[in-house]
Write a protein that holds these residues in place. Structure first.
Motif, PDB file in Angstrom:
ATOM      1  N   VAL A 240       5.524  76.379  39.340  1.00  0.00           N
ATOM      2  CA  VAL A 240       4.422  75.815  40.130  1.00  0.00           C
ATOM      3  C   VAL A 240       4.899  74.539  40.822  1.00  0.00           C
ATOM      4  O   VAL A 240       5.983  74.028  40.543  1.00  0.00           O
ATOM      5  CB  VAL A 240       3.199  75.487  39.251  1.00  0.00           C
ATOM      6  CG1 VAL A 240       2.672  76.736  38.581  1.00  0.00           C
ATOM      7  CG2 VAL A 240       3.550  74.424  38.215  1.00  0.00           C
ATOM      8  N   THR A 242       4.312  70.757  41.023  1.00  0.00           N
ATOM      9  CA  THR A 242       3.696  69.661  40.281  1.00  0.00           C
ATOM     10  C   THR A 242       4.730  68.555  40.085  1.00  0.00           C
ATOM     11  O   THR A 242       5.821  68.618  40.652  1.00  0.00           O
ATOM     12  CB  THR A 242       3.138  70.153  38.923  1.00  0.00           C
ATOM     13  OG1 THR A 242       2.349  69.119  38.336  1.00  0.00           O
ATOM     14  CG2 THR A 242       4.233  70.567  37.982  1.00  0.00           C
ATOM     15  N   PHE A 247       3.795  66.214  34.144  1.00  0.00           N
ATOM     16  CA  PHE A 247       3.425  67.498  33.540  1.00  0.00           C
ATOM     17  C   PHE A 247       4.031  67.631  32.145  1.00  0.00           C
ATOM     18  O   PHE A 247       3.388  68.160  31.233  1.00  0.00           O
ATOM     19  CB  PHE A 247       3.879  68.664  34.423  1.00  0.00           C
ATOM     20  CG  PHE A 247       3.424  69.989  33.911  1.00  0.00           C
ATOM     21  CD1 PHE A 247       2.089  70.361  33.975  1.00  0.00           C
ATOM     22  CD2 PHE A 247       4.324  70.861  33.320  1.00  0.00           C
ATOM     23  CE1 PHE A 247       1.660  71.585  33.477  1.00  0.00           C
ATOM     24  CE2 PHE A 247       3.910  72.086  32.824  1.00  0.00           C
ATOM     25  CZ  PHE A 247       2.572  72.448  32.907  1.00  0.00           C
ATOM     26  N   GLU A 287      -1.530  79.694  35.473  1.00  0.00           N
ATOM     27  CA  GLU A 287      -2.130  78.933  34.380  1.00  0.00           C
ATOM     28  C   GLU A 287      -1.261  78.989  33.144  1.00  0.00           C
ATOM     29  O   GLU A 287      -0.476  79.923  32.945  1.00  0.00           O
ATOM     30  CB  GLU A 287      -3.540  79.433  34.061  1.00  0.00           C
ATOM     31  CG  GLU A 287      -3.626  80.860  33.585  1.00  0.00           C
ATOM     32  CD  GLU A 287      -5.067  81.291  33.328  1.00  0.00           C
ATOM     33  OE1 GLU A 287      -5.915  80.985  34.182  1.00  0.00           O
ATOM     34  OE2 GLU A 287      -5.304  81.930  32.282  1.00  0.00           O
ATOM     35  N   HIS A 338      -4.832  69.861  39.437  1.00  0.00           N
ATOM     36  CA  HIS A 338      -5.040  71.037  38.588  1.00  0.00           C
ATOM     37  C   HIS A 338      -6.400  70.923  37.890  1.00  0.00           C
ATOM     38  O   HIS A 338      -7.143  69.967  38.111  1.00  0.00           O
ATOM     39  CB  HIS A 338      -3.910  71.164  37.552  1.00  0.00           C
ATOM     40  CG  HIS A 338      -2.531  70.986  38.113  1.00  0.00           C
ATOM     41  ND1 HIS A 338      -2.154  71.484  39.342  1.00  0.00           N
ATOM     42  CD2 HIS A 338      -1.426  70.339  37.611  1.00  0.00           C
ATOM     43  CE1 HIS A 338      -0.889  71.177  39.575  1.00  0.00           C
ATOM     44  NE2 HIS A 338      -0.428  70.472  38.541  1.00  0.00           N
ATOM     45  N   PHE A 356      -3.438  76.125  37.790  1.00  0.00           N
ATOM     46  CA  PHE A 356      -2.794  75.628  39.007  1.00  0.00           C
ATOM     47  C   PHE A 356      -3.276  76.457  40.195  1.00  0.00           C
ATOM     48  O   PHE A 356      -3.389  77.675  40.102  1.00  0.00           O
ATOM     49  CB  PHE A 356      -1.273  75.762  38.912  1.00  0.00           C
ATOM     50  CG  PHE A 356      -0.682  75.223  37.647  1.00  0.00           C
ATOM     51  CD1 PHE A 356      -0.268  73.909  37.561  1.00  0.00           C
ATOM     52  CD2 PHE A 356      -0.536  76.033  36.525  1.00  0.00           C
ATOM     53  CE1 PHE A 356       0.280  73.406  36.396  1.00  0.00           C
ATOM     54  CE2 PHE A 356       0.017  75.544  35.349  1.00  0.00           C
ATOM     55  CZ  PHE A 356       0.429  74.221  35.291  1.00  0.00           C
ATOM     56  N   SER A 358      -1.928  76.799  43.979  1.00  0.00           N
ATOM     57  CA  SER A 358      -0.916  76.344  44.918  1.00  0.00           C
ATOM     58  C   SER A 358      -0.212  77.537  45.539  1.00  0.00           C
ATOM     59  O   SER A 358      -0.032  78.573  44.910  1.00  0.00           O
ATOM     60  CB  SER A 358       0.100  75.457  44.191  1.00  0.00           C
ATOM     61  OG  SER A 358       1.206  75.197  45.008  1.00  0.00           O
ATOM     62  N   VAL A 361       3.116  78.866  43.695  1.00  0.00           N
ATOM     63  CA  VAL A 361       3.114  79.471  42.365  1.00  0.00           C
ATOM     64  C   VAL A 361       3.916  80.765  42.407  1.00  0.00           C
ATOM     65  O   VAL A 361       3.703  81.608  43.269  1.00  0.00           O
ATOM     66  CB  VAL A 361       1.672  79.770  41.897  1.00  0.00           C
ATOM     67  CG1 VAL A 361       1.693  80.470  40.553  1.00  0.00           C
ATOM     68  CG2 VAL A 361       0.904  78.475  41.794  1.00  0.00           C
TER      69      VAL A 361
END
Length: 366
Positions: A240, A242, A247, A287, A338, A356, A358, A361
């Motif tokens: 993802v 991020t 994270f 996710e 998120h 998430f 985006s 992904v």
């Protein structure tokens, strides 16, 4: 006494003179235009008198000029008296000793312009109070957290001292390691809480392999997994967009919580960390769900689990509970764009899901 009275009267006259000057200055162009019109009219009347000899009597002209001046002065006087109170309020509000609440008490606004300015000031004041209130709430949370954190750090330090004193030759290294881990965790939370105020400065968005971060976090906690008979399982792979550092801290908090509230149960426990992705309304949705077999959270406590310092019933069972883990997690998740959801059942366990959304992904087969 007489001098004091004269001094007050003089001060009042000076203030009145200042108000009048402000009032007339604002209407200078208006007054000049009227004077010019009167002068032009008087000149025209004079020309009429010269050209047509007696057609317009000079007394008539003079009477008109006099009448125009009287009417102009009457209008200006009435307008001044009408707005005098408003000018007084404005003058008082600009004094160095004025109170903030007093500066908003412009109750005598007369013109539409004054009323619009008054409304604007009220809106700005409301926005200011909202921002000030939010700032004060942040300060209060930080102050409360610092006090709790200091108290929380004192416990492992005291235990380490006791262990050293009781068994100076053969210190229980495992106990010391546990307390040291608690100190390290507390320092980490403190550091990231301080950094939250400058989140944007410390943010770097890139493609991140979620499963690699999870493996790293599992390795960091492997001693605790072994000690408390918890068996972690990573399922699936996910990439993802991020921030790696934030994270990883987020996953560490959630895994630490899972361990913290699973170690109370006897026997072997599983900790499943599932990475999945799917399509929803033409958007890529990824996710990660962390599922423990711990003591669980009561249903009536779920709405409050993201409140700062809220530990609930579980906090009475677990000494190191600070009530900051999920609060910080929600803040970080929100800042990263998120979402986070929690489902739990008493005695069965808890599932925490980070979602998430985006275009970056990606899903890979296991």
């Amino acid at each position: 006494m007489k001098q004091l009275k004269q001094s007050k009267q003089l001060k009042k006259l000076k203030q009145e003179g200042k108000l009048l000057r402000i009032f007339l200055f604002d209407r200078l162009l208006y007054l000049l235009s009227i004077v010019i019109i009167v002068i032009i009219f008087a000149v025209l009347m004079e020309l009429e008198l010269v050209l047509y000899g007696g057609y317009v009597h000079s007394a008539t002209r003079n009477y008109f000029v006099f009448l125009a001046i009287v009417i102009m002065l009457a209008v200006i006087t009435i307008d001044y008296l009408r707005q005098r109170k408003y000018y007084t309020e404005v003058l008082v509000s600009t004094t160095p000793t004025m109170d903030l609440s007093e500066s908003l008490l412009f109750q005598s606004a007369v013109t539409k312009e004054q009323q619009a300015v008054n409304a604007m000031i009220q809106q700005l004041h409301t926005a200011y109070l909202n921002q000030l209130g939010e700032h004060r709430r942040k300060q209060e949370r930080n102050h409360h957290f610092v006090l709790q954190w200091v108290h929380h750090m004192k416990t492992p330090v005291s235990i380490i001292d006791l262990l050293v004193e009781e068994d100076a030759e053969q210190v229980t290294m495992q106990s010391i390691r546990e307390e040291n881990d608690r100190i390290s965790s507390g320092l980490d939370i403190m550091l990231h809480t301080a950094r939250l105020e400058k989140f944007a400065v410390d943010l770097h968005i890139e493609e991140v392999a979620v499963h690699d971060i999870v493996r790293k976090v599992i390795n960091l906690h492997k001693k605790q997994f072994i000690q408390f008979s918890i068996f972690p399982h990573l399922e699936g792979q996910l990439t993802v967009e991020t921030d790696v550092k934030w994270f990883q801290f987020l996953v560490q908090q959630l895994v630490s919580n899972a361990i913290k509230y699973s170690k109370q149960k006897p026997g072997n426990k599983n900790l499943r960390i599932v990475c999945t992705s799917s399509k929803e309304q033409d958007r890529s949705i990824g996710e990660i769900t962390i599922i423990d077999e711990g003591i669980g959270i009561a249903e009536h406590e779920l709405p409050r689990i993201f409140d700062p310092f809220y530990t609930g019933q579980n906090g009475r069972l677990v000494e190191e509970s600070t009530g900051m883990g999920l609060y910080l997690s929600q803040l970080i998740v929100g800042k990263l764009g998120h979402t986070i959801e929690v489902q739990s059942t008493i005695g069965i366990g808890t599932a925490v899901t980070i979602k998430f959304t985006s275009s970056g992904v990606h899903h890979f087969s296991q």
